[in-house]
Design a protein around this motif. Structure first.
Motif, mmCIF file in Angstrom:
data_model
loop_
_atom_site.group_PDB
_atom_site.id
_atom_site.type_symbol
_atom_site.label_atom_id
_atom_site.label_comp_id
_atom_site.label_asym_id
_atom_site.label_seq_id
_atom_site.Cartn_x
_atom_site.Cartn_y
_atom_site.Cartn_z
ATOM 1 N N ALA A 312 0.777 -1.225 0.149
ATOM 2 C CA ALA A 312 -0.026 -0.147 -0.026
ATOM 3 C C ALA A 312 0.902 1.142 -0.097
ATOM 4 O O ALA A 312 0.432 2.085 -0.676
ATOM 5 C CB ALA A 312 -0.952 0.123 1.245
ATOM 6 N N SER A 313 1.970 1.245 0.550
ATOM 7 C CA SER A 313 2.911 2.525 0.784
ATOM 8 C C SER A 313 4.079 2.206 0.091
ATOM 9 O O SER A 313 4.946 3.389 0.155
ATOM 10 C CB SER A 313 2.936 3.027 2.360
ATOM 11 N N LYS A 314 4.623 1.229 -0.327
ATOM 12 C CA LYS A 314 5.978 1.188 -0.856
ATOM 13 C C LYS A 314 6.397 2.081 -1.841
ATOM 14 O O LYS A 314 7.245 2.673 -1.757
ATOM 15 C CB LYS A 314 6.322 -0.396 -1.242
ATOM 16 N N ARG A 315 5.818 1.960 -3.050
ATOM 17 C CA ARG A 315 6.230 3.138 -3.914
ATOM 18 C C ARG A 315 6.332 4.609 -3.490
ATOM 19 O O ARG A 315 7.392 4.919 -3.615
ATOM 20 C CB ARG A 315 5.213 2.934 -5.024
ATOM 21 N N LYS A 316 5.341 4.964 -2.760
ATOM 22 C CA LYS A 316 5.635 6.356 -2.190
ATOM 23 C C LYS A 316 6.564 6.623 -1.186
ATOM 24 O O LYS A 316 7.536 7.531 -1.338
ATOM 25 C CB LYS A 316 4.261 7.002 -1.623
ATOM 26 N N SER A 317 6.628 5.730 -0.265
ATOM 27 C CA SER A 317 7.751 5.732 0.790
ATOM 28 C C SER A 317 8.983 5.546 0.096
ATOM 29 O O SER A 317 10.037 6.248 0.502
ATOM 30 C CB SER A 317 7.521 4.449 1.953
ATOM 31 N N LEU A 318 9.242 4.587 -0.685
ATOM 32 C CA LEU A 318 10.531 4.521 -1.174
ATOM 33 C C LEU A 318 11.241 5.807 -2.180
ATOM 34 O O LEU A 318 12.390 6.246 -2.071
ATOM 35 C CB LEU A 318 10.689 3.380 -2.089
ATOM 36 N N ALA A 319 10.005 6.429 -2.671
ATOM 37 C CA ALA A 319 10.496 7.556 -3.348
ATOM 38 C C ALA A 319 10.864 8.637 -2.380
ATOM 39 O O ALA A 319 11.849 9.268 -2.723
ATOM 40 C CB ALA A 319 9.423 8.045 -4.433
ATOM 41 N N ILE A 320 10.304 8.794 -1.165
ATOM 42 C CA ILE A 320 10.531 9.832 -0.142
ATOM 43 C C ILE A 320 11.793 9.615 0.365
ATOM 44 O O ILE A 320 12.641 10.536 0.688
ATOM 45 C CB ILE A 320 9.585 9.859 0.788
ATOM 46 N N ILE A 321 12.098 8.310 0.816
ATOM 47 C CA ILE A 321 13.527 7.971 1.502
ATOM 48 C C ILE A 321 14.622 8.148 0.457
ATOM 49 O O ILE A 321 15.679 8.528 1.036
ATOM 50 C CB ILE A 321 13.351 6.383 1.908
ATOM 51 N N ARG A 322 14.458 7.782 -1.007
ATOM 52 C CA ARG A 322 15.596 7.946 -1.661
ATOM 53 C C ARG A 322 15.904 9.287 -1.990
ATOM 54 O O ARG A 322 16.986 9.933 -2.092
ATOM 55 C CB ARG A 322 14.970 7.097 -3.122
ATOM 56 N N HIS A 323 14.628 10.222 -2.211
ATOM 57 C CA HIS A 323 14.974 11.711 -2.129
ATOM 58 C C HIS A 323 15.544 12.236 -1.006
ATOM 59 O O HIS A 323 16.704 13.014 -1.217
ATOM 60 C CB HIS A 323 13.714 12.321 -2.468
ATOM 61 N N ASN A 324 15.383 11.674 -0.020
ATOM 62 C CA ASN A 324 16.099 12.337 1.298
ATOM 63 C C ASN A 324 17.526 11.840 1.423
ATOM 64 O O ASN A 324 18.387 12.404 2.024
ATOM 65 C CB ASN A 324 15.078 11.629 2.800
ATOM 66 N N LEU A 325 17.722 10.407 0.963
ATOM 67 C CA LEU A 325 19.294 10.084 1.032
ATOM 68 C C LEU A 325 19.985 10.513 -0.208
ATOM 69 O O LEU A 325 21.140 10.009 -0.368
ATOM 70 C CB LEU A 325 19.115 8.329 1.145
ATOM 71 N N GLU A 326 19.328 11.174 -1.104
ATOM 72 C CA GLU A 326 19.829 11.757 -2.250
ATOM 73 C C GLU A 326 20.138 10.448 -3.301
ATOM 74 O O GLU A 326 21.539 10.716 -3.840
ATOM 75 C CB GLU A 326 21.068 12.816 -1.902
ATOM 76 N N VAL A 327 19.545 9.635 -3.405
ATOM 77 C CA VAL A 327 19.688 8.599 -4.360
ATOM 78 C C VAL A 327 19.589 9.164 -5.769
ATOM 79 O O VAL A 327 18.311 9.418 -6.139
ATOM 80 C CB VAL A 327 18.979 7.466 -4.048
ATOM 81 N N THR A 328 20.467 8.967 -6.731
ATOM 82 C CA THR A 328 20.350 9.459 -8.100
ATOM 83 C C THR A 328 20.241 8.573 -9.267
ATOM 84 O O THR A 328 19.438 8.628 -10.247
ATOM 85 C CB THR A 328 21.539 10.430 -8.529
ATOM 86 N N ASN A 329 20.869 7.205 -8.770
ATOM 87 C CA ASN A 329 20.736 6.061 -9.523
ATOM 88 C C ASN A 329 19.432 5.291 -9.171
ATOM 89 O O ASN A 329 19.547 4.242 -8.432
ATOM 90 C CB ASN A 329 21.999 5.206 -9.685
ATOM 91 N N LEU A 330 18.381 5.536 -9.817
ATOM 92 C CA LEU A 330 17.015 4.921 -9.135
ATOM 93 C C LEU A 330 17.017 3.467 -9.987
ATOM 94 O O LEU A 330 17.263 3.469 -11.178
ATOM 95 C CB LEU A 330 15.749 5.933 -9.557
ATOM 96 N N PRO A 331 16.729 2.557 -9.263
ATOM 97 C CA PRO A 331 16.471 1.189 -10.026
ATOM 98 C C PRO A 331 15.632 1.347 -11.189
ATOM 99 O O PRO A 331 14.439 1.622 -10.824
ATOM 100 C CB PRO A 331 16.220 0.148 -8.850
ATOM 101 N N GLU A 332 15.810 0.412 -12.160
ATOM 102 C CA GLU A 332 14.733 0.253 -13.073
ATOM 103 C C GLU A 332 13.714 -1.074 -12.678
ATOM 104 O O GLU A 332 14.309 -1.905 -12.161
ATOM 105 C CB GLU A 332 15.237 -0.004 -14.560
ATOM 106 N N SER A 333 12.482 -0.894 -13.128
ATOM 107 C CA SER A 333 11.609 -1.863 -13.011
ATOM 108 C C SER A 333 12.089 -3.303 -14.012
ATOM 109 O O SER A 333 12.771 -2.928 -15.074
ATOM 110 C CB SER A 333 10.170 -1.557 -13.479
ATOM 111 N N ASN A 334 11.678 -4.361 -13.499
ATOM 112 C CA ASN A 334 11.955 -5.374 -14.256
ATOM 113 C C ASN A 334 11.259 -5.747 -15.568
ATOM 114 O O ASN A 334 10.068 -5.867 -15.522
ATOM 115 C CB ASN A 334 11.905 -6.627 -13.339
ATOM 116 N N THR A 335 12.275 -5.553 -16.656
ATOM 117 C CA THR A 335 11.637 -5.927 -17.817
ATOM 118 C C THR A 335 11.978 -7.197 -18.417
ATOM 119 O O THR A 335 11.773 -7.537 -19.881
ATOM 120 C CB THR A 335 11.767 -4.589 -18.674
ATOM 121 N N LEU A 336 12.804 -8.141 -17.833
ATOM 122 C CA LEU A 336 13.295 -9.100 -18.483
ATOM 123 C C LEU A 336 12.400 -10.332 -18.698
ATOM 124 O O LEU A 336 11.370 -10.127 -17.696
ATOM 125 C CB LEU A 336 14.447 -9.905 -17.538
ATOM 126 N N THR A 337 12.367 -10.908 -19.896
ATOM 127 C CA THR A 337 11.333 -12.114 -19.859
ATOM 128 C C THR A 337 11.929 -13.171 -19.353
ATOM 129 O O THR A 337 12.967 -13.322 -18.760
ATOM 130 C CB THR A 337 11.473 -12.532 -21.478
#
Length: 394
Positions: A312-337
């Motif tokens: 329920a909260s992962k997407r929003k919470s991780l975005a807030i935490i990564r912004h706070n930690l100044e994470v620039t290389n954001l992980p990409e979603s899995n697109t592998l077959t």
């Protein structure tokens, strides 16, 4: 021809005699039936051929049962990839909550209810410690996995948690755990609170007649085992360790050494002897009985996410935490077959000829020989050819 030393052979050899004495419930019989028939002609399958060299290969469908040692490899790798995408640049802790063996009989009688209680009570303790200012004072996150067995197949319910060493504060700031994330919580305090809460809820469930059976005395004679160690190999190492158990249960086929009409010989690592490899021999019915203890109730969710890692909260919470930690290389979603995952993670190239490297094509499909829900479709993005091709088998 000798049967292979695998779980399906154990079921073939010993299920009739075992079930005549123990009368397994229908859901366990369905699980054993699926494992027994997995990747056999009963499941249906397809024939693929290489137009380049003429090699022909017959492949049978898998059962996709979560307890089957032949299934789950791709799902496991997908799970690990998706969990790696959730990782933060912080320290992580591996936390384990265990109940005493004297509760095993009660757990076996009330598996679904008590497994759920094990999840909720252990997470509530972690969550409350995280919210307490004495320890950190914010919203914790965790991924939890239920295990029911040790290496020797004995019944041993416990919960593994992967916990980031910090919390999301109400003001949107990230706060590390004590000593810059090198210390999470005091394990003695975790153990005593978990012990008290679990026993309290146990008696409440008994009083309300939600569970049946006898609650043993002496549950406070010894401290319950709670393990909380920093993942020194890194969170990816813990994910890979836990990934081994996320989509398989109890034992893999490579640990089953021999199966005859009397006994099963299998290997296991003894944690009490520095992980030394041990060899055990059991009567076939006894081995099958141990395995059946670990078949989960139908529909039970054995992997759960809590706190800021909940669905329920992962997407929003991780975005807030990564912004706070100044994470620039954001992980990409899995697109592998699944084919790409099989090659990248397992070194397998589906649809590629093992003889010459040519592309295999499906020339025939055949349906399963019994009507149930176990059948798995042929590989994605492939259809049977409706043309006749000439293949040399010489």
């Amino acid at each position: 021809m000798n049967k292979p030393a695998e779980l399906a052979t154990v079921i073939d050899n010993f299920l009739p005699s075992f079930n005549s004495n123990h009368k397994l419930p229908a859901y366990k019989m369905r699980t054993l039936d699926a494992i027994q028939k997995c990747r056999t002609e009963y499941m249906g399958g397809h024939i693929e051929a290489c137009p380049k060299c003429g090699d022909i290969h017959e492949a049978f469908n898998s059962c996709r049962n979560r307890h089957c040692p032949k299934c789950g490899a791709i799902d496991k790798e997908k799970w690990i990839i998706n969990r790696e995408a959730d990782l933060l640049p912080v320290k992580y802790f591996h936390v384990v909550f265990t109940v005493p063996h004297k509760l095993n009989s009660l757990f076996m009688r009330n598996q679904k209810v008590l497994y759920h209680l094990l999840f909720t009570s252990s997470w509530e303790v972690l969550n409350d410690f995280g919210k307490t200012k004495k320890w950190i004072g914010g919203k914790l996150g965790a991924t939890a996995i239920l295990h029911t067995t040790g290496q020797n197949l004995n019944y041993h319910p416990h919960i593994h948690f992967i916990v980031p060493a910090g919390v999301l504060m109400a003001n949107g700031k990230w706060k590390n755990a004590r000593n810059r994330g090198k210390y999470l919580f005091n394990v003695e305090s975790l153990s005593s609170v978990f012990q008290a809460r679990f026993v309290e809820q146990l008696h409440l469930l008994k009083k309300e007649k939600i569970i049946s059976g006898w609650i043993p005395n002496g549950l406070f004679e010894h401290n319950w085992v709670v393990y909380a160690k920093q993942a020194f190999g890194g969170p990816k190492q813990v994910l890979n360790y836990l990934g081994t158990y996320t989509h398989r249960t109890a034992i893999s086929n490579d640990r089953i050494l021999t199966v005859d009409d009397q006994k099963v010989v299998f290997s296991w690592n003894d944690y009490n002897k520095d992980y030394q490899k041990q060899i055990s021999s059991l009567k076939g019915e006894d081995f099958l009985g141990l395995f059946c203890q670990h078949i989960l109730p139908p529909g039970f969710t054995r992997i759960r996410h809590y706190g800021f890692l909940s669905s329920a909260s992962k997407r929003k919470s991780l975005a807030i935490i990564r912004h706070n930690l100044e994470v620039t290389n954001l992980p990409e979603s899995n697109t592998l077959t699944w084919q790409e995952i099989a090659f990248k993670k397992m070194g397998i190239q589906p649809g590629i000829c093992k003889c010459c490297g040519g592309e295999m094509i499906i020339i025939q499909t055949f349906t399963n020989k019994f009507r149930n829900n176990h059948q798995r479709a042929p590989p994605e993005n492939t259809k049977p050819l409706e043309v006749s091709i000439s293949i040399s088998t010489q």
